[in-house]
Design an enzyme around this catalytic site. Structure first.
Site, PDB file in Angstrom:
ATOM      1  N   GLU B  80      53.244  43.674  40.317  1.00 13.40           N
ATOM      2  CA  GLU B  80      51.790  43.586  40.523  1.00 13.40           C
ATOM      3  C   GLU B  80      51.124  42.527  39.640  1.00 13.40           C
ATOM      4  OE1 GLU B  80      53.444  46.445  40.047  1.00 13.40           O
ATOM      5  OE2 GLU B  80      53.365  47.321  42.046  1.00 13.40           O
ATOM      6  N   PHE B 105      47.498  50.442  40.231  1.00 14.29           N
ATOM      7  CA  PHE B 105      48.300  49.317  39.739  1.00 14.29           C
ATOM      8  C   PHE B 105      47.462  48.041  39.686  1.00 14.29           C
ATOM      9  CE2 PHE B 105      51.662  51.807  42.271  1.00 14.29           C
ATOM     10  CZ  PHE B 105      51.741  52.767  41.277  1.00 14.29           C
ATOM     11  N   HIS B 131      44.942  53.956  47.994  1.00 13.92           N
ATOM     12  CA  HIS B 131      45.212  55.152  47.195  1.00 13.92           C
ATOM     13  C   HIS B 131      44.157  55.337  46.098  1.00 13.92           C
ATOM     14  CE1 HIS B 131      48.961  54.265  49.233  1.00 13.92           C
ATOM     15  NE2 HIS B 131      49.490  55.415  48.864  1.00 13.92           N
TER      16      HIS B 131
END
Lengths: 293, 339
Positions: B80, B105, B131
């Site tokens: 990421e 993330f 999410h």
């Protein structure tokens, strides 16, 4: 639209086609000096900046002076990019930019002084600087992005980045190395200033990096080792490859050219008193006459 | 084994093997947020060759965007930090990268790369953060994002958008695309119940007024908080209390005028969010309102430690302080202390 009028201030949108107006390699502004004279001037400027009120990251700026000079004097073409991933070598970069006329030469006198644009690490919005750097482990990923953009454009502009050896302890370097190797990115050159030292001592005593060439090779890179103070050898080693990314492990001397700084851990960051600035400049003069650079 | 009558089927738990039963459950839900987003992205990519899909192996993009525009689909792998830096490099050369990872993330693991490389350079990268909140449900705490709005709101040049429900995603994406600088779009993982009533259009930077009311103001962001606010307004109406309901989908920059107009003259403000009480919607509203109005503000936000027992998104929220009842209680409390 609503958010644009009340929102954060942004620069105007870039034109549709990718552009290269920010390229550091606009050699049309001033005649480029030779690599040798540019390197010598970088070293002198670095010493003068280290003699300023805040001092400077002198050791790591001197170790990469020859490499930066070869890039700016001989290799970077219009449109090519250079990302200084080891942003603490900003004094070396500023000197090269000044020598090419991208920033005024007298601006170097303001290094780290109030009101100057020249911070200890490259700032946003400085001519010739694509990305502010300083936090280690960013430059290779940025360069991979530039190289991916070049592949998408179907062009052949080259992307160079310079990493510190201690910087290779940052995990994000290896995320980027993995991707560049996997994609076989052509035209991308990552040079490592392998001066062997970091703040607390030798890299190999802190967290060992060797065998460095084998690490990059295992990640899918062509690897070239070179004496980082041999200008003709650097010129050859730094040439990009059309077939994939190239890692150049440049063996260098931290504090290069100034005996009281060379290979000294304490020379990582120094604030030099006037007498030491004079001693250092005199030593650099001998380095030039000996033709050692 | 004999099958139960159809009526019992509808009342009982859904039977995954029975397509009709599955359809019944889905009817109560709005569109799938990630599917709605992908559709919007494909539309943009067809119209604008600058659009690049940068994936961090999230799944679902490789076989949609990747098949339709293979040259412009780049999977950087499970990395990421590199996702953000590579996007900055691409954007610096004129492309508009859409980067995809989970909210947790994007903001914490890759936070510095987002801050320095993307936002610091004011590059037109769009961070698509799925999410959000506790929508990861059974995946657990590592996949929850209850701090992301605090992190993104303080990155001064980053537009921060939380669509009210999946029907708003298409408009949010197409408007974000036009911004010259970076944007952060927080999405949930799964479909959520469709809010009652019509869905007024979304205009980035402008709070949506979902219900008019003169007594108290409920400000929410995100699908379930908005649902709770609307349900609470209905309950309060039964008590004769008029609740103004605002959808503050754009958390940065905040619609100052819309917010003040919606809060002025009311007994107080209740904020409802799928986030920690610090740094998120409640603070965004308080920063504006406290400078101008003498109204108290109560935050309905996620308290305690979700993620110690498996629960679906709604149950997890309700167990940690975010529910219709919590909004009603907060509003009643504000009115009780009003002079």
């Amino acid at each position: 639209m609503a958010v644009a009028t009340t929102g954060p201030s942004h620069p105007p949108p870039r034109p549709h086609a990718p552009v290269d107006t920010d390229s550091p390699a606009r050699k049309d502004r001033a005649p480029a000096p030779s690599a040798a004279s540019m390197a010598q001037r970088i070293r002198q400027d670095v010493i003068r900046m280290a003699g300023g009120p805040e001092g400077a990251h002198v050791g790591g700026s001197l170790s990469c002076a020859d490499l930066v000079a070869v890039l700016y004097a001989e290799l970077l073409r219009p449109g090519d990019s250079f990302v200084l991933s080891k942003g603490h070598a900003a004094p070396a970069l500023y000197s090269a930019l000044a020598q090419l006329g991208l920033i005024p030469a007298d601006e170097l006198d303001g290094y780290a002084r109030p009101g100057s644009r020249l911070f200890g690490h490259p700032p946003y919005d400085l001519p010739g600087v694509d990305f502010a750097t300083g936090s280690l482990g960013h430059g290779l990923g940025l360069s991979v992005g530039l190289a991916l953009a070049e592949r998408l454009r179907g062009g052949d502009r080259h992307v160079y980045t310079l990493l510190g050896d201690g910087e290779l302890q940052e995990g994000s370097v290896w995320e980027a190395a993995l991707l560049a190797g996997h994609r076989g990115l052509p035209g991308l050159v990552a040079a490592v200033d392998r001066n062997g030292l970091q703040i607390t001592g030798a890299t190999e005593d802190c967290v060992a990096l060797e065998p460095l060439d084998a690490k990059f090779a295992a990640f899918g890179w062509q690897v070239r080792g070179v004496d980082g103070h041999d200008l003709p050898a650097l010129r050859e080693a730094l040439r990009p490859s059309p077939s994939g990314p190239v890692a150049v492990i440049a063996r260098t001397v931290k504090g290069r050219g100034v005996p009281f700084l060379e290979r000294r851990v304490a020379g990582h960051y120094a604030k030099l008193k006037p007498a030491l600035v004079r001693r250092a400049l005199a030593a650099l003069g001998r380095l030039a006459t000996d033709g050692a650079s | 084994m004999s099958r139960a009558p159809a009526a019992a089927d509808a009342a009982g738990p859904p039977d995954a093997a029975d397509p009709a039963a599955e359809q019944d459950t889905q009817a109560a839900l709005g569109p799938d947020p990630r599917a709605a987003y992908r559709e919007a992205l494909l539309t943009l990519a067809a119209a604008d060759p600058r659009v690049i899909c940068l994936d961090s192996d999230t799944g679902g993009l490789e076989n949609t965007f990747g098949e339709r525009f293979p040259e412009r689909y780049i999977n950087v792998g499970i990395a990421e930090a590199n996702l953000m830096t590579v996007a900055a490099g691409l954007a610096r050369r004129g492309f508009i990268p859409y980067v995809h990872t989970m909210a947790a993330f994007a903001t914490m693991r890759a936070g510095e790369f987002l801050k320095l490389d993307v936002v610091g350079n004011r590059l037109p990268v769009r961070v698509i953060a799925t999410h959000g909140g506790v929508s990861a449900a059974h995946f657990g705490t590592s996949h929850f994002a209850l701090e992301d709005l605090a992190v993104t709101r303080v990155l001064a040049d980053l537009a921060v958008v939380v669509p009210g429900d999946a029907r708003q995603i298409g408009a949010a994406v197409s408007q974000l695309h036009e911004l010259p600088g970076p944007g952060y779009l927080r999405l949930g993982r799964s479909a959520t119940p469709a809010p009652p009533g019509p869905a007024p259009g979304l205009l980035l930077g402008r709070a949506r007024v979902l219900r008019e009311g003169a007594d108290v103001t409920l400000v929410a962001a995100g699908p379930l908080p908005l649902l709770f606010a609307l349900e609470a307004a209905e309950v309060l109406a039964g008590d004769g209390i008029g609740a103004q309901v605002l959808d503050l989908h754009t958390l940065h920059p905040v619609d100052r005028d819309g917010l003040l107009a919606g809060c002025r003259g009311r007994a107080g403000v209740v904020t409802v969010e799928e986030h920690r009480p610090q740094g998120g919607l409640g603070d965004a509203v308080a920063e504006v309102v406290s400078a101008e109005l003498a109204v108290p503000l109560l935050r309905v936000a996620v308290r305690g430690r979700p993620g110690t027992r498996v629960a679906d998104q709604r149950t997890a929220l309700e167990a940690h302080g975010v529910s219709t009842g919590a909004v009603v209680d907060a509003a009643r409390g504000l009115l009780a202390r009003a002079p």
